[in-house]
Design a protein around this motif. Structure first.
Motif, PDB file in Angstrom:
ATOM      1  N   PHE A   5       0.140   3.980   1.110  1.00 27.89           N
ATOM      2  CA  PHE A   5      -0.137   4.791   2.308  1.00 27.89           C
ATOM      3  C   PHE A   5       0.578   4.232   3.529  1.00 27.89           C
ATOM      4  O   PHE A   5       0.566   4.831   4.597  1.00 27.89           O
ATOM      5  CB  PHE A   5      -1.646   4.854   2.574  1.00 27.89           C
ATOM      6  CG  PHE A   5      -2.439   5.221   1.359  1.00 27.89           C
ATOM      7  CD1 PHE A   5      -2.309   6.476   0.797  1.00 27.89           C
ATOM      8  CD2 PHE A   5      -3.289   4.303   0.752  1.00 27.89           C
ATOM      9  CE1 PHE A   5      -3.024   6.818  -0.336  1.00 27.89           C
ATOM     10  CE2 PHE A   5      -4.006   4.630  -0.383  1.00 27.89           C
ATOM     11  CZ  PHE A   5      -3.877   5.900  -0.927  1.00 27.89           C
ATOM     12  N   GLU A   6       1.178   3.044   3.360  1.00 28.92           N
ATOM     13  CA  GLU A   6       1.825   2.409   4.502  1.00 28.92           C
ATOM     14  C   GLU A   6       3.328   2.260   4.306  1.00 28.92           C
ATOM     15  O   GLU A   6       4.098   2.300   5.256  1.00 28.92           O
ATOM     16  CB  GLU A   6       1.194   1.031   4.746  1.00 28.92           C
ATOM     17  CG  GLU A   6       1.581   0.447   6.083  1.00 28.92           C
ATOM     18  CD  GLU A   6       1.079  -0.974   6.284  1.00 28.92           C
ATOM     19  OE1 GLU A   6       0.230  -1.436   5.521  1.00 28.92           O
ATOM     20  OE2 GLU A   6       1.575  -1.610   7.223  1.00 28.92           O
ATOM     21  N   ARG A  58     -13.483   3.863 -10.497  1.00 31.48           N
ATOM     22  CA  ARG A  58     -12.788   4.681  -9.498  1.00 31.48           C
ATOM     23  C   ARG A  58     -11.295   4.828  -9.791  1.00 31.48           C
ATOM     24  O   ARG A  58     -10.564   5.468  -9.031  1.00 31.48           O
ATOM     25  CB  ARG A  58     -12.949   4.055  -8.106  1.00 31.48           C
ATOM     26  CG  ARG A  58     -14.383   3.887  -7.658  1.00 31.48           C
ATOM     27  CD  ARG A  58     -15.080   5.224  -7.444  1.00 31.48           C
ATOM     28  NE  ARG A  58     -14.594   5.924  -6.276  1.00 31.48           N
ATOM     29  CZ  ARG A  58     -15.115   5.782  -5.058  1.00 31.48           C
ATOM     30  NH1 ARG A  58     -16.121   4.978  -4.871  1.00 31.48           N
ATOM     31  NH2 ARG A  58     -14.621   6.451  -4.036  1.00 31.48           N
ATOM     32  N   ASP A  82      -1.775  -5.105  -2.230  1.00 28.38           N
ATOM     33  CA  ASP A  82      -2.183  -3.842  -1.597  1.00 28.38           C
ATOM     34  C   ASP A  82      -1.747  -2.595  -2.379  1.00 28.38           C
ATOM     35  O   ASP A  82      -2.188  -1.492  -2.077  1.00 28.38           O
ATOM     36  CB  ASP A  82      -1.644  -3.761  -0.164  1.00 28.38           C
ATOM     37  CG  ASP A  82      -2.433  -4.643   0.793  1.00 28.38           C
ATOM     38  OD1 ASP A  82      -3.507  -5.143   0.401  1.00 28.38           O
ATOM     39  OD2 ASP A  82      -1.981  -4.822   1.939  1.00 28.38           O
ATOM     40  N   TYR A 108      -4.356  -0.044  -4.450  1.00 28.86           N
ATOM     41  CA  TYR A 108      -4.997   1.187  -3.944  1.00 28.86           C
ATOM     42  C   TYR A 108      -4.383   2.442  -4.567  1.00 28.86           C
ATOM     43  O   TYR A 108      -5.019   3.486  -4.636  1.00 28.86           O
ATOM     44  CB  TYR A 108      -4.870   1.260  -2.418  1.00 28.86           C
ATOM     45  CG  TYR A 108      -5.631   0.190  -1.674  1.00 28.86           C
ATOM     46  CD1 TYR A 108      -7.010   0.080  -1.799  1.00 28.86           C
ATOM     47  CD2 TYR A 108      -4.977  -0.695  -0.829  1.00 28.86           C
ATOM     48  CE1 TYR A 108      -7.713  -0.900  -1.108  1.00 28.86           C
ATOM     49  CE2 TYR A 108      -5.670  -1.679  -0.134  1.00 28.86           C
ATOM     50  CZ  TYR A 108      -7.039  -1.772  -0.277  1.00 28.86           C
ATOM     51  OH  TYR A 108      -7.729  -2.734   0.408  1.00 28.86           O
ATOM     52  N   SER A 111       0.833  -1.197   0.000  1.00 26.50           N
ATOM     53  CA  SER A 111       0.000   0.000   0.000  1.00 26.50           C
ATOM     54  C   SER A 111       0.872   1.252   0.000  1.00 26.50           C
ATOM     55  O   SER A 111       1.819   1.343   0.779  1.00 26.50           O
ATOM     56  CB  SER A 111      -0.879   0.006   1.253  1.00 26.50           C
ATOM     57  OG  SER A 111      -1.407   1.303   1.450  1.00 26.50           O
ATOM     58  N   THR A 125      -6.270   4.201  -7.540  1.00 27.53           N
ATOM     59  CA  THR A 125      -7.571   4.855  -7.399  1.00 27.53           C
ATOM     60  C   THR A 125      -7.434   6.379  -7.445  1.00 27.53           C
ATOM     61  O   THR A 125      -6.388   6.933  -7.115  1.00 27.53           O
ATOM     62  CB  THR A 125      -8.271   4.431  -6.089  1.00 27.53           C
ATOM     63  OG1 THR A 125      -7.422   4.710  -4.979  1.00 27.53           O
ATOM     64  CG2 THR A 125      -8.572   2.942  -6.099  1.00 27.53           C
ATOM     65  N   SER A 126      -8.504   7.034  -7.879  1.00 23.88           N
ATOM     66  CA  SER A 126      -8.476   8.490  -8.016  1.00 23.88           C
ATOM     67  C   SER A 126      -8.814   9.171  -6.698  1.00 23.88           C
ATOM     68  O   SER A 126      -9.432   8.579  -5.817  1.00 23.88           O
ATOM     69  CB  SER A 126      -9.453   8.926  -9.105  1.00 23.88           C
ATOM     70  OG  SER A 126     -10.761   8.524  -8.753  1.00 23.88           O
ATOM     71  N   GLY A 127      -8.372  10.410  -6.590  1.00 31.11           N
ATOM     72  CA  GLY A 127      -8.728  11.232  -5.434  1.00 31.11           C
ATOM     73  C   GLY A 127      -7.960  10.919  -4.160  1.00 31.11           C
ATOM     74  O   GLY A 127      -8.390  11.295  -3.069  1.00 31.11           O
ATOM     75  N   THR A 128      -6.818  10.240  -4.288  1.00 30.54           N
ATOM     76  CA  THR A 128      -6.029   9.933  -3.085  1.00 30.54           C
ATOM     77  C   THR A 128      -4.825  10.876  -2.979  1.00 30.54           C
ATOM     78  O   THR A 128      -4.514  11.607  -3.915  1.00 30.54           O
ATOM     79  CB  THR A 128      -5.498   8.486  -3.105  1.00 30.54           C
ATOM     80  OG1 THR A 128      -4.345   8.418  -3.947  1.00 30.54           O
ATOM     81  CG2 THR A 128      -6.555   7.514  -3.598  1.00 30.54           C
ATOM     82  N   ILE A 129      -4.123  10.773  -1.859  1.00 30.90           N
ATOM     83  CA  ILE A 129      -2.960  11.634  -1.660  1.00 30.90           C
ATOM     84  C   ILE A 129      -1.752  11.196  -2.503  1.00 30.90           C
ATOM     85  O   ILE A 129      -0.750  11.893  -2.521  1.00 30.90           O
ATOM     86  CB  ILE A 129      -2.556  11.711  -0.160  1.00 30.90           C
ATOM     87  CG1 ILE A 129      -2.352  10.312   0.438  1.00 30.90           C
ATOM     88  CG2 ILE A 129      -3.612  12.470   0.642  1.00 30.90           C
ATOM     89  CD1 ILE A 129      -1.787  10.328   1.850  1.00 30.90           C
TER      90      ILE A 129
END
Lengths: 100, 137
Positions: free
Chosen positions: A10-11, A73, A33, A36, A8, A39-43
């Motif tokens: 984010f991790e 998405r 993971d 993720y 991921s 996907t759109s609209g993430t940091i």
């Protein structure tokens, strides 16, 4: 060269490190993971969109479905591959590296 | 015989499902804690919010889809699932992307109520501070 990433964004910084060192024209496949990141609209959306300008970024469809992510998405222009497509990518490239 | 001690337990979930075993193990431990009649709640932060994503379909991967098991929490009196709004937002998600998890409120004629409670980082910080035991998965 094919790069696979399975963590991921984010991790862990696997995505960031890979994108920093990959060359234009390389294939990048997001699995497990790491899907993720597609996907759109993430940091991290901007980071992935920037990579898509000169690299071929795709994502493994079965791993997306497992995580409940609808194709609608995803970032525009990202490719979706199935297991057969994953095999094609490994055959097409002389080298594969897995960013863990 | 004295009354059994009831402690406030919070299980904090920070990992995405499937990539590691943390989330499925965390769910099992939360259910065990509730079976011992402790006051159990769960918090979903960071990648933990992905555990509650609706429409998970693992049929093409051969992995077991454990997301329906979250629906059992209400029957074990785990009726408070706190989701940090900031973590959803960072991932391009909203509450509409999450499973509709509910419980039946015995103090309100068994009315069906939502278990997922969207909270801010600040609210969650306060909730964590109120617990006796906090376990991370």
């Amino acid at each position: 060269m094919l790069h696979t990433i399975n963590k991921s964004p984010f991790e862990k910084n696997s995505l960031e490190s890979c994108l920093r060192l990959a060359k234009p024209g390389h294939d990048i496949l997001l699995i497990e993971d790491a899907v993720y990141a597609a996907t759109s609209g993430t940091i991290v959306s901007e980071l992935v969109e920037a990579a898509m300008e000169d690299k071929n970024v795709s994502v493994l469809g079965p791993d997306l479905a497992s995580r409940g992510i609808d194709e609608a998405r995803l970032l525009k222009g990202i490719g979706i591959v199935d297991y057969a497509g994953f095999v094609d990518l490994t055959v097409k490239n002389d080298k594969v590296q897995s960013w863990l | 015989m004295s009354e059994p001690t009831v402690k406030r337990f919070m299980y904090i979930n920070r990992r995405a499902p499937y990539g590691t075993v943390y989330s499925v193990e965390g769910l099992e431990v939360a259910l065990i804690g509730a079976a011992f009649e402790q006051d159990v709640c769960m918090a979903f932060i960071d990648d933990g919010v992905y555990q509650l994503k609706k429409d998970q379909d693992t049929s093409a991967t051969g992995i077991k889809n454990f997301s329906p098991a979250y629906r059992a929490l209400g029957d074990y009196d785990v009726t408070r699932l706190y989701v940090e709004g900031e973590s959803l937002q960072a991932r391009g998600l909203t509450e509409d992307d999450l499973m509709a998890l509910t419980y039946e409120d015995e103090d309100d004629d068994w009315a069906e109520k939502p278990s997922i409670r969207l909270v801010s980082r600040e609210e969650l910080s306060g909730l964590i501070d109120q617990q006796d035991v906090i376990l991370h998965f």
